[in-house]
Each structure stands twice: as C-alpha cells, then as structure tokens.
Design a protein around this motif. Structure first.
Motif, PDB file in Angstrom:
ATOM      1  N   ALA A 164      44.682  38.154  40.895  1.00  0.00           N
ATOM      2  CA  ALA A 164      44.427  38.591  39.527  1.00  0.00           C
ATOM      3  C   ALA A 164      44.636  37.452  38.540  1.00  0.00           C
ATOM      4  CB  ALA A 164      45.340  39.770  39.176  1.00  0.00           C
ATOM      5  N   ALA A 165      45.659  36.642  38.785  1.00  0.00           N
ATOM      6  CA  ALA A 165      45.949  35.521  37.889  1.00  0.00           C
ATOM      7  C   ALA A 165      44.822  34.496  37.887  1.00  0.00           C
ATOM      8  CB  ALA A 165      47.259  34.855  38.292  1.00  0.00           C
ATOM      9  N   LEU A 166      44.369  34.116  39.059  1.00  0.00           N
ATOM     10  CA  LEU A 166      43.297  33.128  39.154  1.00  0.00           C
ATOM     11  C   LEU A 166      42.005  33.660  38.555  1.00  0.00           C
ATOM     12  CD1 LEU A 166      43.977  31.667  42.717  1.00  0.00           C
ATOM     13  CD2 LEU A 166      44.617  30.704  40.494  1.00  0.00           C
ATOM     14  N   GLY A 167      41.771  34.950  38.727  1.00  0.00           N
ATOM     15  CA  GLY A 167      40.597  35.568  38.131  1.00  0.00           C
ATOM     16  C   GLY A 167      40.645  35.536  36.617  1.00  0.00           C
ATOM     17  N   ALA A 168      41.828  35.818  36.056  1.00  0.00           N
ATOM     18  CA  ALA A 168      41.993  35.805  34.605  1.00  0.00           C
ATOM     19  C   ALA A 168      41.812  34.397  34.043  1.00  0.00           C
ATOM     20  CB  ALA A 168      43.370  36.353  34.227  1.00  0.00           C
ATOM     21  N   ILE A 169      42.358  33.409  34.747  1.00  0.00           N
ATOM     22  CA  ILE A 169      42.219  32.021  34.301  1.00  0.00           C
ATOM     23  C   ILE A 169      40.748  31.605  34.324  1.00  0.00           C
ATOM     24  CG2 ILE A 169      42.721  29.620  34.877  1.00  0.00           C
ATOM     25  CD1 ILE A 169      45.480  30.576  35.839  1.00  0.00           C
ATOM     26  N   ASP A 170      40.034  31.925  35.387  1.00  0.00           N
ATOM     27  CA  ASP A 170      38.613  31.582  35.481  1.00  0.00           C
ATOM     28  C   ASP A 170      37.828  32.224  34.340  1.00  0.00           C
ATOM     29  OD1 ASP A 170      38.985  30.047  37.721  1.00  0.00           O
ATOM     30  OD2 ASP A 170      38.351  31.597  39.142  1.00  0.00           O
ATOM     31  N   GLN A 190      48.235  23.954  30.200  1.00  0.00           N
ATOM     32  CA  GLN A 190      49.191  25.061  30.198  1.00  0.00           C
ATOM     33  C   GLN A 190      48.774  26.145  31.172  1.00  0.00           C
ATOM     34  OE1 GLN A 190      49.582  27.024  26.419  1.00  0.00           O
ATOM     35  NE2 GLN A 190      51.407  28.167  27.017  1.00  0.00           N
ATOM     36  N   LEU A 191      47.489  26.454  31.200  1.00  0.00           N
ATOM     37  CA  LEU A 191      47.002  27.479  32.117  1.00  0.00           C
ATOM     38  C   LEU A 191      47.240  27.079  33.572  1.00  0.00           C
ATOM     39  CD1 LEU A 191      43.646  28.426  30.369  1.00  0.00           C
ATOM     40  CD2 LEU A 191      45.730  29.807  30.478  1.00  0.00           C
ATOM     41  N   SER A 192      47.093  25.792  33.860  1.00  0.00           N
ATOM     42  CA  SER A 192      47.337  25.316  35.228  1.00  0.00           C
ATOM     43  C   SER A 192      48.795  25.510  35.627  1.00  0.00           C
ATOM     44  CB  SER A 192      46.954  23.838  35.345  1.00  0.00           C
ATOM     45  OG  SER A 192      45.572  23.648  35.137  1.00  0.00           O
ATOM     46  N   THR A 193      49.705  25.207  34.714  1.00  0.00           N
ATOM     47  CA  THR A 193      51.126  25.377  35.032  1.00  0.00           C
ATOM     48  C   THR A 193      51.479  26.850  35.210  1.00  0.00           C
ATOM     49  OG1 THR A 193      51.786  25.413  32.682  1.00  0.00           O
ATOM     50  CG2 THR A 193      51.733  23.276  33.769  1.00  0.00           C
ATOM     51  N   LEU A 194      50.897  27.700  34.382  1.00  0.00           N
ATOM     52  CA  LEU A 194      51.162  29.135  34.526  1.00  0.00           C
ATOM     53  C   LEU A 194      50.568  29.665  35.822  1.00  0.00           C
ATOM     54  CD1 LEU A 194      50.480  30.261  30.837  1.00  0.00           C
ATOM     55  CD2 LEU A 194      52.700  30.055  31.959  1.00  0.00           C
ATOM     56  N   GLY A 195      49.388  29.159  36.169  1.00  0.00           N
ATOM     57  CA  GLY A 195      48.788  29.558  37.435  1.00  0.00           C
ATOM     58  C   GLY A 195      49.625  29.129  38.623  1.00  0.00           C
TER      59      GLY A 195
END
Length: 207
Positions: A164-170, A190-195
């Motif tokens: 779900a996280a990777l989908g949201a980031i994409d 920032q998104l990479s670190t959160l991912g």
C-alpha cells in the motif's frame, strides 16, 4: 533554485520589501514577502524563527481579512507543520482546528491534510481516510497531495503494509510530477525515506 545570496543578506532584503509593502498598504506583497522570509528561515533549518514568522504572517492575514487566501491558509498550515516538527503536536492540532470557523473548501483540505500527519503519528488509523477524501484536490494543490500521503505512510508503517505504501508513493509521484512539471521534485527524498521506513517495518514482521 539554490539561493546565491547569503541568507542573512537575503533576510535583510526581504524585511525591507515587507516594510515598503506595509507603508504603501500593499497587503498582497506584504504577505507574500513575509511568507518568503519564513520559508527562508525554514530552508536554513532555523525552525523556531521560521515558525514565529509563519505565525506572524497568518496573524497579519487575519488582520487584513485574508485568512483563507493562499498565503493566509498556507502560513497557518506551515505554522502547524513547524510545531509538529518541533514536538508541539498539541499546539499543531490547535492551530489546525477549524471547528468554530468556516474555511473555504480548499483551505479545509490544506489544513486537514496537514493534520493527517499528526493524527497518524499518534496512531489514529482514521487518518488514512483523508487519502481518498482529499484526492479530488491533488491536481489543484500539491501540499494536499503530499501531506495526505505522508499521513498515510505513517499508518502503513504501523501496519507494515509495504504494498500500500509503495502504491501511494507511485500515485503521488505521478500526480505531483505532472502538477509541478518536474518528475524529480525535492520531496521525493522525503518520500524515499518514508518508504524505506515502511519496508523496514514489513521486513521486521516477515516470517
């Protein structure tokens, strides 16, 4: 773009513009310059000073009857963001509380998306609902997209839900890349670190 002027010199120049705008009753220029000064201190990691100027900007916007204009709502949201970053989560939620106000739909979305990160950090799983509720605003205001996803990623980390996280980031990268005309916008760091945080949580729970 990277600033080429010394930050202290830049601050002095911006302060002069603020005074000129105030003297000529140019409210729009005054708020824009105040917001720029707060952003300068934020970029320099002067968080206390940045929060103070963002708060002053919002107060000035209220005085001018511009609380729901762009610089009014964004200075309020940034005041709360700095409170959140500095550990004053109760203060951030008070700043974002509009229960006795009538914000515009856009301002409501900006403030709700900002609050979602604080709510999620406190374990409020319902913060995830903002991801879908605020989706219609993504193409109009990037902050709404960014902060609603940041809140969602916090929940996904708590659930160790990597997919779900990777989908949201994409989804967010595609949306903001189109909106900002830059597929490599700075917030991707920032998104990479959160991912990665979500992936670590998922790995820790893997059999």
């Amino acid at each position: 773009a990277r600033r080429r002027v010394d930050p202290l010199e830049a601050a002095t120049l911006i302060e002069a513009v603020i005074e000129q705008a105030r003297a000529s009753n140019d409210g729009a220029s005054e708020l824009r310059s105040m917001f720029g000064l707060a952003s300068l201190w934020h970029e320099q990691c002067q968080l206390e000073k940045s929060q103070e100027v963002y708060a002053q900007t919002y107060s000035r916007a209220v005085e001018m009857g511009r609380r729901w204009d762009a610089f009014g709502m964004h200075s309020r949201a940034m005041t709360a963001t700095l409170q959140y970053l500095r550990g004053d989560w109760d203060g951030a939620m008070r700043t974002l509380d509009t229960s006795n106000e009538e914000p515009t739909m856009m301002a409501d979305a900006v403030l709700r998306s900002t609050a979602s990160a604080v709510r999620a950090g406190r374990g409020d799983q319902a913060a995830l609902e903002e991801l879908d509720d605020l989706r219609p605003y993504w193409h109009r205001e990037g902050r709404i997209a960014l902060y609603s996803v940041i809140g969602a990623l916090e929940v996904y980390e708590q659930r160790a839900d990597a997919a779900a996280a990777l989908g949201a980031i994409d989804m967010l990268v595609e949306s903001l890349g189109a909106l900002w005309l830059d597929p490599w916008f700075l917030a991707r760091i920032q998104l990479s670190t959160l991912g990665l945080s979500v992936l670590c949580a998922a790995a820790a729970r893997a059999p």
